[in-house]
Design a protein around this motif. Sequence first.
Motif, mmCIF file in Angstrom:
data_model
loop_
_atom_site.group_PDB
_atom_site.id
_atom_site.type_symbol
_atom_site.label_atom_id
_atom_site.label_comp_id
_atom_site.label_asym_id
_atom_site.label_seq_id
_atom_site.Cartn_x
_atom_site.Cartn_y
_atom_site.Cartn_z
ATOM 1 N N GLU A 368 -4.584 3.333 -12.988
ATOM 2 C CA GLU A 368 -5.109 4.238 -12.259
ATOM 3 C C GLU A 368 -4.238 5.587 -12.209
ATOM 4 O OE1 GLU A 368 -3.024 1.163 -9.457
ATOM 5 O OE2 GLU A 368 -4.332 1.144 -11.356
ATOM 6 N N LYS A 369 -3.038 5.533 -12.494
ATOM 7 C CA LYS A 369 -2.260 6.901 -12.441
ATOM 8 C C LYS A 369 -2.258 7.582 -13.834
ATOM 9 C CE LYS A 369 0.302 6.371 -8.285
ATOM 10 N NZ LYS A 369 -0.100 4.803 -7.818
ATOM 11 N N GLU A 396 -9.173 3.273 -7.151
ATOM 12 C CA GLU A 396 -8.672 4.266 -7.887
ATOM 13 C C GLU A 396 -8.798 4.268 -9.559
ATOM 14 O OE1 GLU A 396 -4.540 6.526 -6.878
ATOM 15 O OE2 GLU A 396 -4.376 4.308 -6.063
ATOM 16 N N GLU A 399 -12.463 4.940 -10.018
ATOM 17 C CA GLU A 399 -12.865 6.244 -9.993
ATOM 18 C C GLU A 399 -12.317 7.016 -11.195
ATOM 19 O OE1 GLU A 399 -11.005 9.522 -7.138
ATOM 20 O OE2 GLU A 399 -11.343 7.573 -6.042
#
Length: 458
Positions: A368-369, A396, A399
């Motif tokens: 997610e990062k 996240e 998204e």
Amino acid sequence: MTKHETPVAKNDTINVTFEDLTHDGAGVAKVNGYPIFVPRALPDEEAEIKIIKVKKNFAIGRLINVTKESSNRTKPPCPIFKRCGGCQLQHLSYEGQLEYKQKHVKDVLARIGGLPDVPVHETLGMEDPWRYRNKAQVPVGERGGHIIAGFYAERSHEIVDMPNCVIQHEENDKVVQLVKGLAKKYGIRAYDEKKHKGTLRHIVTRHGKTSGELMVVLVTRGKELPNKKNLVDDIRENLPHVTSIVQNINPKRTNVIFGEKTEVLWGEDVIYDSIGDIRFAISPRSFYQVNPSQTKVLYDKALEYADLSGSETVIDAYCGIGTISLFLAQKAKKVLGVEVVPEAIKDAKNNAKLNGLTNTDFVVGEAEKVMPWWSAQGVRPEVVVVDPPRKGCDEELLEAIVNMKPERVVYVSCNPATLARDLKYLDEHGYETKEVQPVDMFPQTTHVECVAQLVLKS
């Protein structure tokens, strides 16, 4: 009956008809709409049961006598089936198991995902649904001065001693029985989790289905392992296929099996296995699917849903040791894999090299990062593949997928409930779930894997 009363009380003996199975394989009967869950009961059966626990919204019962049997009921071949927590469905015919898994996936997609119209195909099963597990992780204990080893009884930490296991590869059984005998011979005490004393915590064994190679891992509380050399010599003498004998040291008071430190006592630090045309090096702690023949079925379906022509960039979130990534790399222009476990990424890079695949790139980090970072670098994947742990994808991450706008998403799942939740999110953010294919990776248990294909709504 007042608002807080229940229609049954503890120790009641009643006759019921079962209408369904829960996600963990218990039969469901209802009295005035109040559910009663009974292990090892099957839909359409009539039975006499005893109520053993009563809660406000449900009760738990025990089967006393089945007065009308389901046509799907079968005799479990395992003598400790009723006590061991390893399998839940040996009493259900294999055809019945496959139907149950398909129905379970359909139900959660409708109930949790709000997706009652998504096609859920028949579960892809095995020709021979026994002896399929290539890996055993068996806790060790003592009872009456004897070393015991086996799976935990359901919902407990009580070890059920296991002479053999009908879903394990025979080589794994041999290892467990041999090590039990050698521990007794050399005075190696089993670990006592209550007192945090003793030496041998777990016997872990891995078998390469295509290579025939065998790895034995002895998980100990400390570095000390009595008669280490004799132990290794005896294992080698009794197991001709052994290629790796390893000690893993776990000094912590924990339920986690492996510790940080691993030492090779003899042989190689990995064993090899193949799924289709891809060869993998498997280290003691690396994640590798336990049912290789069904893994190929699962990955072939993921590849079909990815629908690759050779010009695509693919992101594999939760890539592990690169199992799915390398399958995809055979058909894609470029595959980017991300995984939070550094050792897994090291294995993934080695596995890419092992197979001569140069169109992959693996990075350590949280998907997610890393994905927004890739996006900022101008990476525009046509396909994103996710194969998350049981808890599903972080919001996240979902998204990040939505922001990248890939044409297709392939979701590989080991938990239908979190799959349904995540498909609902993606459905609300521009993706249509075209179809879901359940795959039976774990016959005789309630677990089911799924592959879902999603496409960007025009």
